[in-house]
Design a protein around this motif. Sequence first.
Motif, mmCIF file in Angstrom:
data_model
loop_
_atom_site.group_PDB
_atom_site.id
_atom_site.type_symbol
_atom_site.label_atom_id
_atom_site.label_comp_id
_atom_site.label_asym_id
_atom_site.label_seq_id
_atom_site.Cartn_x
_atom_site.Cartn_y
_atom_site.Cartn_z
ATOM 1 N N LEU A 27 0.853 -1.186 0.000
ATOM 2 C CA LEU A 27 0.000 0.000 0.000
ATOM 3 C C LEU A 27 0.892 1.241 0.000
ATOM 4 O O LEU A 27 2.111 1.146 0.169
ATOM 5 C CB LEU A 27 -0.905 0.001 1.225
ATOM 6 N N VAL A 77 0.018 -5.433 0.665
ATOM 7 C CA VAL A 77 -1.316 -5.607 0.104
ATOM 8 C C VAL A 77 -1.921 -6.930 0.574
ATOM 9 O O VAL A 77 -3.125 -7.028 0.792
ATOM 10 C CB VAL A 77 -1.261 -5.544 -1.438
ATOM 11 N N ASP A 110 -4.337 -6.838 3.474
ATOM 12 C CA ASP A 110 -5.526 -5.994 3.381
ATOM 13 C C ASP A 110 -6.519 -6.649 2.429
ATOM 14 O O ASP A 110 -6.287 -6.720 1.223
ATOM 15 C CB ASP A 110 -5.125 -4.607 2.870
ATOM 16 N N ALA A 121 -7.702 -4.413 -0.553
ATOM 17 C CA ALA A 121 -6.627 -4.089 -1.497
ATOM 18 C C ALA A 121 -6.254 -5.297 -2.345
ATOM 19 O O ALA A 121 -6.061 -5.177 -3.559
ATOM 20 C CB ALA A 121 -5.410 -3.577 -0.740
#
Length: 377
Positions: free
Chosen positions: A150, A156, A159, A162
């Motif tokens: 990120l 990423v 998440d 994401a």
Amino acid sequence: MAEPTETPAALAPAGTTTGIWIPGPRPEAEAGSLSGAAGYIANSPVREAAAAAFDHLGEQLPPVPLNAHRAEDRWGADAIGRAVGLLTDLHVDRASFGWRLTSAAGRDERLEFSALSEAFDAIAEYGDGYTGQVQVSLPGPWTVVTALSLASGAPVLGDLGARRDVIQAYAFGLAAFADKLSTLGMAPVIRLVETRLHPVLTGTWPTVSGWATLPAVSENQVYAALQSTLRHLPPVLLSLPDFDSLALQGKEITAAEVVRNSGATAVSVPLASLKAHGWEQLAMISEAGVGTWMGLPPAAGARPKEVKHWLNRIMTPWNRIGMSTRSLRDFGVLAGEELPMTYPPLLTSVDGDGAENISTGTMMIAAGLRRAFEEIE
């Protein structure tokens, strides 16, 4: 421009390389001069790679040179760089820790987009009139997710939103590039190299600091992401690093289960990684109707005439688990280095055995072993 060809429903076995990677301009070559063979432009490695792909492999499923890039331009000219160039409606740039998502396009993203455009133009030029299958080799969606951060630097992978966005954007980008190849009259085959499924599923992928690991992603989420990526693509060859089983929450997940739930048309595995259990998994996958491809070690291209050696290396354990030699006719063959994930892709010269370089040698050994499979009685 040729009419688009009909996308085949399955991936027929063939002999091909894992990629065509060419170094930058040769020191002895003048700018714009010809070198090597007719039509090879010494100061354009992407064009040189395209020429090699279509000239040497002919009808043998030539690979698309997406990873060819001038090594001296910048660091990061690797397979991940090419993959992020395909992300649709997401922006990226490079930081000291690698590629990260950003709110707007930057210089690095524009460079990758330009490189993809150059590769496509070279494919259109040197593949003009070619109507067979071409192979696009790129990292798999989960390998791409693990390579991105990120804007804050957080992975990423950790998440949910994401990683969902990245997987979706990558799937759209892959499909769009395949469609562009189809407009040239070619039949694209997507080869996705998934090197990091094991740490994603087992929760062993490290955090930025390296002192901890990220939580495991459930197998259902992993399968769903693979299926959604592959659903709108032409035939997909899923390349895995091995066929070892995974122990998750007290249960064993076999390679055959992973392949079956991925939706892949065919699967490849390095020959050197296969032990007794791996050969059994390969047999199960083959009998289930999934295309099976064997990856030769990178050094095999140095001795492209040693077809019989590699035939015996495959035939002996295959027969040992009760599989017929004749069934090897259904095997495809891959030769050469896997996708470069952390360094610029280069070819080096090889002396002896008539091999002009690694590229030619890997083409010769892959095509030769594939012919040997076809000739088995």
